[in-house]
Design a protein around this motif. Structure first.
Motif, PDB file in Angstrom:
ATOM      1  N   GLU A 103       0.834  -1.209   0.000  1.00  0.00           N
ATOM      2  CA  GLU A 103       0.000   0.000   0.000  1.00  0.00           C
ATOM      3  C   GLU A 103       0.866   1.255   0.000  1.00  0.00           C
ATOM      4  OE1 GLU A 103      -2.548  -0.405   3.353  1.00  0.00           O
ATOM      5  OE2 GLU A 103      -3.979  -1.729   2.336  1.00  0.00           O
ATOM      6  N   ALA A 104       1.939   1.241   0.788  1.00  0.00           N
ATOM      7  CA  ALA A 104       2.843   2.398   0.832  1.00  0.00           C
ATOM      8  C   ALA A 104       3.537   2.583  -0.518  1.00  0.00           C
ATOM      9  CB  ALA A 104       3.872   2.206   1.940  1.00  0.00           C
ATOM     10  N   LEU A 105       3.907   1.473  -1.162  1.00  0.00           N
ATOM     11  CA  LEU A 105       4.558   1.575  -2.462  1.00  0.00           C
ATOM     12  C   LEU A 105       3.598   2.149  -3.507  1.00  0.00           C
ATOM     13  CD1 LEU A 105       6.960   1.012  -4.317  1.00  0.00           C
ATOM     14  CD2 LEU A 105       6.124  -1.334  -4.585  1.00  0.00           C
ATOM     15  N   ALA A 106       2.358   1.694  -3.474  1.00  0.00           N
ATOM     16  CA  ALA A 106       1.370   2.204  -4.430  1.00  0.00           C
ATOM     17  C   ALA A 106       1.131   3.695  -4.250  1.00  0.00           C
ATOM     18  CB  ALA A 106       0.054   1.437  -4.279  1.00  0.00           C
ATOM     19  N   ALA A 107       1.314   4.180  -3.020  1.00  0.00           N
ATOM     20  CA  ALA A 107       1.091   5.607  -2.743  1.00  0.00           C
ATOM     21  C   ALA A 107       2.308   6.463  -3.063  1.00  0.00           C
ATOM     22  CB  ALA A 107       0.708   5.790  -1.274  1.00  0.00           C
ATOM     23  N   GLU A 108       3.450   5.845  -3.288  1.00  0.00           N
ATOM     24  CA  GLU A 108       4.668   6.599  -3.600  1.00  0.00           C
ATOM     25  C   GLU A 108       4.518   7.257  -4.969  1.00  0.00           C
ATOM     26  OE1 GLU A 108       7.709   7.149  -2.290  1.00  0.00           O
ATOM     27  OE2 GLU A 108       7.580   6.021  -0.416  1.00  0.00           O
ATOM     28  N   PRO A 109       4.690   8.576  -5.063  1.00  0.00           N
ATOM     29  CA  PRO A 109       4.551   9.220  -6.379  1.00  0.00           C
ATOM     30  C   PRO A 109       5.688   8.865  -7.336  1.00  0.00           C
ATOM     31  CG  PRO A 109       5.261  10.797  -4.725  1.00  0.00           C
ATOM     32  CD  PRO A 109       4.923   9.541  -3.996  1.00  0.00           C
ATOM     33  N   HIS A 110       6.822   8.466  -6.782  1.00  0.00           N
ATOM     34  CA  HIS A 110       7.965   8.131  -7.637  1.00  0.00           C
ATOM     35  C   HIS A 110       8.513   6.752  -7.270  1.00  0.00           C
ATOM     36  CE1 HIS A 110       7.847  12.260  -8.994  1.00  0.00           C
ATOM     37  NE2 HIS A 110       7.945  12.668  -7.740  1.00  0.00           N
ATOM     38  N   GLY A 111       7.607   5.796  -7.076  1.00  0.00           N
ATOM     39  CA  GLY A 111       8.038   4.445  -6.744  1.00  0.00           C
ATOM     40  C   GLY A 111       8.851   3.810  -7.857  1.00  0.00           C
ATOM     41  N   GLN A 112       8.458   4.155  -9.105  1.00  0.00           N
ATOM     42  CA  GLN A 112       9.246   3.698 -10.248  1.00  0.00           C
ATOM     43  C   GLN A 112       9.967   4.903 -10.822  1.00  0.00           C
ATOM     44  OE1 GLN A 112       7.099   1.554 -13.276  1.00  0.00           O
ATOM     45  NE2 GLN A 112       8.970   0.693 -14.170  1.00  0.00           N
ATOM     46  N   ILE A 113      11.291   4.838 -10.801  1.00  0.00           N
ATOM     47  CA  ILE A 113      12.086   6.010 -11.188  1.00  0.00           C
ATOM     48  C   ILE A 113      12.530   5.958 -12.647  1.00  0.00           C
ATOM     49  CG2 ILE A 113      12.912   6.427  -8.856  1.00  0.00           C
ATOM     50  CD1 ILE A 113      15.472   4.953  -9.567  1.00  0.00           C
ATOM     51  N   GLY A 114      12.215   4.850 -13.328  1.00  0.00           N
ATOM     52  CA  GLY A 114      12.574   4.739 -14.736  1.00  0.00           C
ATOM     53  C   GLY A 114      11.873   3.556 -15.360  1.00  0.00           C
ATOM     54  N   PRO A 115      11.865   3.481 -16.694  1.00  0.00           N
ATOM     55  CA  PRO A 115      11.171   2.378 -17.374  1.00  0.00           C
ATOM     56  C   PRO A 115      11.880   1.039 -17.132  1.00  0.00           C
ATOM     57  CG  PRO A 115      11.679   4.190 -18.891  1.00  0.00           C
ATOM     58  CD  PRO A 115      12.461   4.425 -17.653  1.00  0.00           C
ATOM     59  N   GLN A 116      11.093  -0.010 -17.117  1.00  0.00           N
ATOM     60  CA  GLN A 116      11.638  -1.355 -16.986  1.00  0.00           C
ATOM     61  C   GLN A 116      12.556  -1.665 -18.169  1.00  0.00           C
ATOM     62  OE1 GLN A 116       9.793  -5.720 -15.919  1.00  0.00           O
ATOM     63  NE2 GLN A 116       8.722  -4.541 -17.480  1.00  0.00           N
ATOM     64  N   PHE A 117      13.701  -2.252 -17.874  1.00  0.00           N
ATOM     65  CA  PHE A 117      14.686  -2.707 -18.868  1.00  0.00           C
ATOM     66  C   PHE A 117      15.409  -1.563 -19.582  1.00  0.00           C
ATOM     67  CE2 PHE A 117      11.794  -6.494 -18.845  1.00  0.00           C
ATOM     68  CZ  PHE A 117      12.692  -7.375 -18.267  1.00  0.00           C
ATOM     69  N   ARG A 118      15.078  -0.311 -19.302  1.00  0.00           N
ATOM     70  CA  ARG A 118      15.778   0.790 -19.963  1.00  0.00           C
ATOM     71  C   ARG A 118      17.207   0.904 -19.440  1.00  0.00           C
ATOM     72  NH1 ARG A 118      14.608   5.737 -22.295  1.00  0.00           N
ATOM     73  NH2 ARG A 118      13.007   4.550 -23.397  1.00  0.00           N
ATOM     74  N   SER A 119      17.372   0.729 -18.134  1.00  0.00           N
ATOM     75  CA  SER A 119      18.697   0.831 -17.530  1.00  0.00           C
ATOM     76  C   SER A 119      18.675   0.035 -16.228  1.00  0.00           C
ATOM     77  CB  SER A 119      19.069   2.297 -17.262  1.00  0.00           C
ATOM     78  OG  SER A 119      18.132   2.877 -16.364  1.00  0.00           O
ATOM     79  N   THR A 120      19.795   0.030 -15.533  1.00  0.00           N
ATOM     80  CA  THR A 120      19.862  -0.694 -14.270  1.00  0.00           C
ATOM     81  C   THR A 120      20.024   0.288 -13.122  1.00  0.00           C
ATOM     82  OG1 THR A 120      22.245  -0.980 -14.532  1.00  0.00           O
ATOM     83  CG2 THR A 120      20.836  -2.783 -15.277  1.00  0.00           C
ATOM     84  N   ALA A 121      19.337  -0.012 -12.034  1.00  0.00           N
ATOM     85  CA  ALA A 121      19.449   0.785 -10.811  1.00  0.00           C
ATOM     86  C   ALA A 121      19.274  -0.169  -9.633  1.00  0.00           C
ATOM     87  CB  ALA A 121      18.384   1.878 -10.773  1.00  0.00           C
ATOM     88  N   TYR A 122      20.305  -0.263  -8.813  1.00  0.00           N
ATOM     89  CA  TYR A 122      20.309  -1.213  -7.704  1.00  0.00           C
ATOM     90  C   TYR A 122      19.095  -0.975  -6.813  1.00  0.00           C
ATOM     91  CZ  TYR A 122      22.431  -4.197  -4.120  1.00  0.00           C
ATOM     92  OH  TYR A 122      22.705  -5.202  -3.236  1.00  0.00           O
ATOM     93  N   SER A 123      18.374  -2.047  -6.518  1.00  0.00           N
ATOM     94  CA  SER A 123      17.116  -1.890  -5.787  1.00  0.00           C
ATOM     95  C   SER A 123      16.929  -2.992  -4.759  1.00  0.00           C
ATOM     96  CB  SER A 123      15.930  -1.883  -6.765  1.00  0.00           C
ATOM     97  OG  SER A 123      14.704  -1.821  -6.062  1.00  0.00           O
ATOM     98  N   ASN A 124      17.061  -2.643  -3.487  1.00  0.00           N
ATOM     99  CA  ASN A 124      16.707  -3.574  -2.417  1.00  0.00           C
ATOM    100  C   ASN A 124      15.218  -3.887  -2.454  1.00  0.00           C
ATOM    101  OD1 ASN A 124      19.272  -3.951  -1.173  1.00  0.00           O
ATOM    102  ND2 ASN A 124      19.106  -1.904  -0.281  1.00  0.00           N
ATOM    103  N   LEU A 125      14.418  -2.899  -2.821  1.00  0.00           N
ATOM    104  CA  LEU A 125      12.980  -3.107  -2.954  1.00  0.00           C
ATOM    105  C   LEU A 125      12.696  -4.193  -3.985  1.00  0.00           C
ATOM    106  CD1 LEU A 125       9.951  -2.415  -2.662  1.00  0.00           C
ATOM    107  CD2 LEU A 125      10.319  -0.559  -4.318  1.00  0.00           C
ATOM    108  N   GLY A 126      13.370  -4.131  -5.123  1.00  0.00           N
ATOM    109  CA  GLY A 126      13.135  -5.108  -6.174  1.00  0.00           C
ATOM    110  C   GLY A 126      13.461  -6.523  -5.731  1.00  0.00           C
ATOM    111  N   ILE A 127      14.591  -6.705  -5.031  1.00  0.00           N
ATOM    112  CA  ILE A 127      14.965  -8.043  -4.580  1.00  0.00           C
ATOM    113  C   ILE A 127      14.027  -8.533  -3.483  1.00  0.00           C
ATOM    114  CG2 ILE A 127      16.801  -9.413  -3.526  1.00  0.00           C
ATOM    115  CD1 ILE A 127      17.317  -8.625  -6.420  1.00  0.00           C
ATOM    116  N   ALA A 128      13.547  -7.621  -2.635  1.00  0.00           N
ATOM    117  CA  ALA A 128      12.572  -8.019  -1.622  1.00  0.00           C
ATOM    118  C   ALA A 128      11.277  -8.495  -2.281  1.00  0.00           C
ATOM    119  CB  ALA A 128      12.293  -6.853  -0.678  1.00  0.00           C
TER     120      ALA A 128
END
Length: 590
Positions: free
Chosen positions: A203-228
Motif C-alpha cells: 500500500e505504501a509503495l502504491a502511494a509513492e509518487p515516484h516508486g518507479q524512477i525509470g522504465p523497466q529494462f531501460r537501464s539498471t538501478a540497484y534496488s533492495n525493494l526489487g529483490i525483496a
C-alpha cells in the motif's frame, strides 16, 4: 530484426553492425578466448578484454601457494587497522573444490579470537541465495522468470512520473527484479508496520509518487525493494504445492538452499544460540559498539535483500558449490549442490546471454559485480565476480574467479564504505593469489599433456598384478602415467610409451616402453652383481626397456640390452629376458 528484413544487403549490414558494436565496447576479436567467460558489454568502453591462458581447473598443491598465503595475515592486519578500522577482519579461500586457507585478525568479542565459525551478518550477500532460490524454482517449473509480479503479489502497484516514464503494456516481471532493471526505487517504503506487514508495504509503495524512477529494462538501478519483491514472490510460488499451507521465503531458503549445502550455521533466525556466537561490530566513525540484532530482525519483509547471517566456513561451502561447474573433473571436490551445477554457471553468465543484468554490469543473478583483477606480476588479469554486503557494524565480500576455481569470502566487523572501496579485502587477496594459481594450473596442464604422451592406447588394459619369478609386481595408473612397483626390493618405474611392436607367437599385441626409475632403490646392497663373464656392474639403472603383452595370458617382459650392462634389470645377466606373468587386478582396482 530491422536489419534482418533489409535483404539482400542484410548480411553485410549485420556484419558491419556487429563489428562496430564490438569495437565500441572495446572488444577485439583477437582477445576472445574459447572457454573463458567474458564480461558484459557495459564494461568500460576503453577497456579490452584480456585473454589469460585457460588451463583446466584442478586442485593445486597448497604447499606451492604457501609463499603467497603467508602474506595474507599481514595484509589482513593492515587493512583491519587502516581501511576498515574494525575489531576483526577475516578471509577464507577455496580453490579446486575445497577450502585451502583461513586467517583472521582481531577479536570477535573482547578476548575471543575471530574464528571461521564466528557468526556475522552478511547483509546484501543474502541476494546470492535469493537469486539461487529463484533459479531453483524456475528449474522445478514452479515459476517463470517472465512471470509478472502481480501474478504472485496481486496487490503490487507502482506509479512514476517524468519524461523518462514511457507507458508500457508489459507489467514488471520477476526477471527485471532479479537484474535490477525494474526501474523501481532503491529502498523499501518507510511506513508504520512496513517491517513485517506485506499489505502495508504494498500500500505504501502504491502511494509513492515516484516508486518507479525509470522504465523497466531501460537501464539498471540497484534496488533492495526489487529483490525483496522477488523473494516474497518466490515464497508464494514455493507455497503453491505445499500440503500444509504456505512456506515463508526464509523457510524455503533454509530448507532448500542452505541445508543441501550443509550450511548449518547460516539462516535468518537470530536465536540466543546464534547471538551468543555473533561477532560484535562497531561504527568506526564513532567507535561505538553496534547492538546485536533482535530475535526477529532476520524475518522483516525486506529479508530477501539482506538479513541473513553466516560464517566463513559456511560461505566456503557456498563458494565450492558455486564454482563446481568450472572444475575439470569431480576429483578433489566436496559438494552437495541444491541445484544443477549448470544453473550455478547460468547465475554467473553475462546478462546479454542469460537475459539478466544488474546495476554493476550484468550477470545471471543480478547480484554480482564484474571486477578485473590485476597484479604487478601479471600483465593480463582475470575477470572476477564479486558481491559486497553492508550493514551497520558488518561488511562482507564474496569473490569468485571461475577460470581458476578460486573463491574468497572476507568479512570485517565495521560499517561499510569509509573510503568508498567496495571490495577492500577480497580483491587485494585475489590479486595476490591469482597469478600463482594460474601458473600452477598451466604447469599441471603441461604435466598432463606430457604424461598423456607417455601413455599407450587404452592404458587401463595393462594395469594389474604380475608374478615375476616369485616377486609380486604391480602396474597401475599414478599421476596420469603407468607405474611399475614392487614394494620389497623393486624400484618404482614410470613407463614411457615408445611404440607398438609385433605380437608374439601367442598372438598377443606388444607395446614397447622406456621404464624410468622414479624412486630410490630400497636395498642398495643389491645394486651390484657379477655377470656370467665375471664382470661387476650396477643393476640399479635410471631406465631400461620393458615390453608389455596383453591377451588371454598376459605378461610383461623386461628387455636387457647386452651392449649396456648398466641397464640390466634386477639380478639377471645382460642379454637375458625377465618375464612377469599377469595374475589379476591390483588390490583396490575394479
Amino acid at each position: 530484426a530491422r536489419v534482418e528484413r533489409l535483404a539482400p544487403v542484410g548480411k553485410m549490414l549485420r556484419s558491419i553492425l556487429v563489428l562496430t558494436a564490438l569495437s565500441v565496447v572495446g572488444y577485439r576479436f583477437e582477445t576472445l578466448c574459447l572457454g573463458q567467460t567474458l564480461p558484459p558489454i557495459s564494461v568500460s568502453k576503453t577497456q579490452s578484454v584480456p585473454c589469460t591462458a585457460s588451463a583446466p581447473v584442478v586442485p593445486v598443491d597448497v604447499a606451492d601457494l604457501q609463499e603467497d598465503l603467508d602474506k595474507i595475515p599481514e595484509v589482513l592486519e593492515v587493512l583491519r587497522m587502516t581501511t576498515l578500522k574494525a575489531p576483526a577482519a577475516a578471509a577464507i579461500v577455496v580453490q579446486g573444490g575445497r577450502t585451502i586457507y583461513f586467517n583472521s585478525s582481531g577479536t570477535a568479542r573482547p578476548s575471543v579470537p575471530f574464528s571461521a565459525d564466528s557468526i556475522v551478518r552478511i547483509a546484501s550477500n543474502t541476494k546470492l541465495f535469493t537469486s539461487l532460490a529463484a533459479f531453483k524454482l524456475r528449474d522445478e517449473g514452479k515459476l517463470s522468470l517472465d512471470d509478472p509480479v502481480v501474478k504472485w503479489l496481486p496487490q503490487f502497484k507502482v506509479q512514476g512520473s517524468g519524461k523518462s516514464m514511457k507507458k508500457s503494456k508489459r507489467p514488471i516481471v520477476l526477471r527485471s527484479l532479479a537484474m535490477h532493471a525494474s526501474g523501481l526505487q532503491r529502498e523499501i517504503p518507510d511506513c508504520n508496520n512496513c517491517d513485517f506487514n506485506e499489505t502495508a508495504v504494498l500500500e505504501a509503495l502504491a502511494a509513492e509518487p515516484h516508486g518507479q524512477i525509470g522504465p523497466q529494462f531501460r537501464s539498471t538501478a540497484y534496488s533492495n525493494l526489487g529483490i525483496a519483491l522477488l523473494g516474497r514472490s518466490l515464497e508464494k510460488a514455493a507455497a503453491q504445492r505445499q500440503r500444509n499451507g504456505g512456506i515463508s521465503y526464509e523457510e524455503y531458503v533454509e530448507r532448500e538452499i542452505l541445508t543441501p549445502m550443509e550450511m548449518f550455521s547460516s539462516g535468518f533466525n537470530y536465536s540466543d544460540e546464534v547471538l551468543n556466537r555473533m561477532a560484535i561490530g562497531v561504527n568506526p566513525l564513532t567507535g561505538e559498539t553496534v547492538p546485536l540484532p533482535s530475535h526477529d530482525d532476520g524475518f522483516i519483509w525486506g529479508a530477501p535483500a539482506g538479513t541473513m547471517y553466516s560464517t566463513c566456513n559456511d560461505m566456503a561451502k557456498f563458494m565450492t558449490n558455486a564454482l563446481a561447474y568450472a572444475m575439470d573433473s569431480d576429483d578433489g571436490r566436496s559438494i552437495t549442490e541444491p541445484v544443477d551445477e549448470m544453473t550455478f554457471a547460468e547465475l554467473q553468465m553475462s546478462g546479454t546471454v542469460a537475459g539478466l543484468s544488474n546495476a554493476f554490469g550484468g550477470v545471471g543473478s543480478g547480484t554480482y559485480e564484474w571486477v578485473h583483477l590485476q597484479s604487478d606480476d601479471q600483465e593480463e588479469g582475470h575477470w572476477a565476480f564479486t558481491k559486497a554486503g553492508c550493514l551497520e557494524g558488518y561488511r562482507s565480500d564474496t569473490l569468485l574467479v571461475p577460470e581458476l576455481g578460486l573463491g574468497i569470502f572476507a568479512v570485517a566487523t565495521s560499517t561499510c564504505d569509509i573510503n568508498g572501496d567496495g571490495d577492500p579485502i577480497t580483491v587485494p587477496l585475489a590479486n595476490l593469489l591469482a597469478p600463482s594459481i594460474q601458473k600452477l594450473l598451466v604447469e599441471k596442464q603441461e604435466e598432463a599433456i606430457r604424461a598423456s604422451e607417455w601413455l599407450p592406447p587404452s592404458p587401463a588394459r595393462f594395469e594389474g598384478a604380475y608374478n615375476c619369478t616369485g616377486e609380486s609386481v604391480s602396474v597401475a595408473m599414478e599421476d596420469s602415467a603407468l607405474v611399475v612397483r614392487n614394494y620389497d626390493t623393486f624400484y618404482p618405474m614410470r613407463l614411457e610409451y615408445v611404440d607398438q611392436c609385433p605380437g608374439n607367437s601367442d598372438g598377443m599385441d606388444g607395446y614397447n616402453f622406456h621404464a624410468h626409475m622414479i624412486g630410490p632403490y630400497i636395498n642398495a646392497t643389491q645394486c651390484e652383481t657379477t655377470n656370467t663373464a665375471g664382470q661387476r656392474f650396477n643393476i640399479c639403472p635410471t631406465s631400461c626397456m620393458l615390453r608389455l603383452f596383453r591377451g588371454d595370458n598376459n605378461y610383461m617382459q623386461f628387455l636387457i640390452d647386452p651392449a649396456h650392462p648398466e641397464k640390466a634389470s634386477q639380478l639377471v645377466s645382460p642379454g637375458l629376458e625377465f618375464y612377469c606373468t599377469y595374475v589379476g587386478p591390483v588390490h583396490g582396482q575394479d
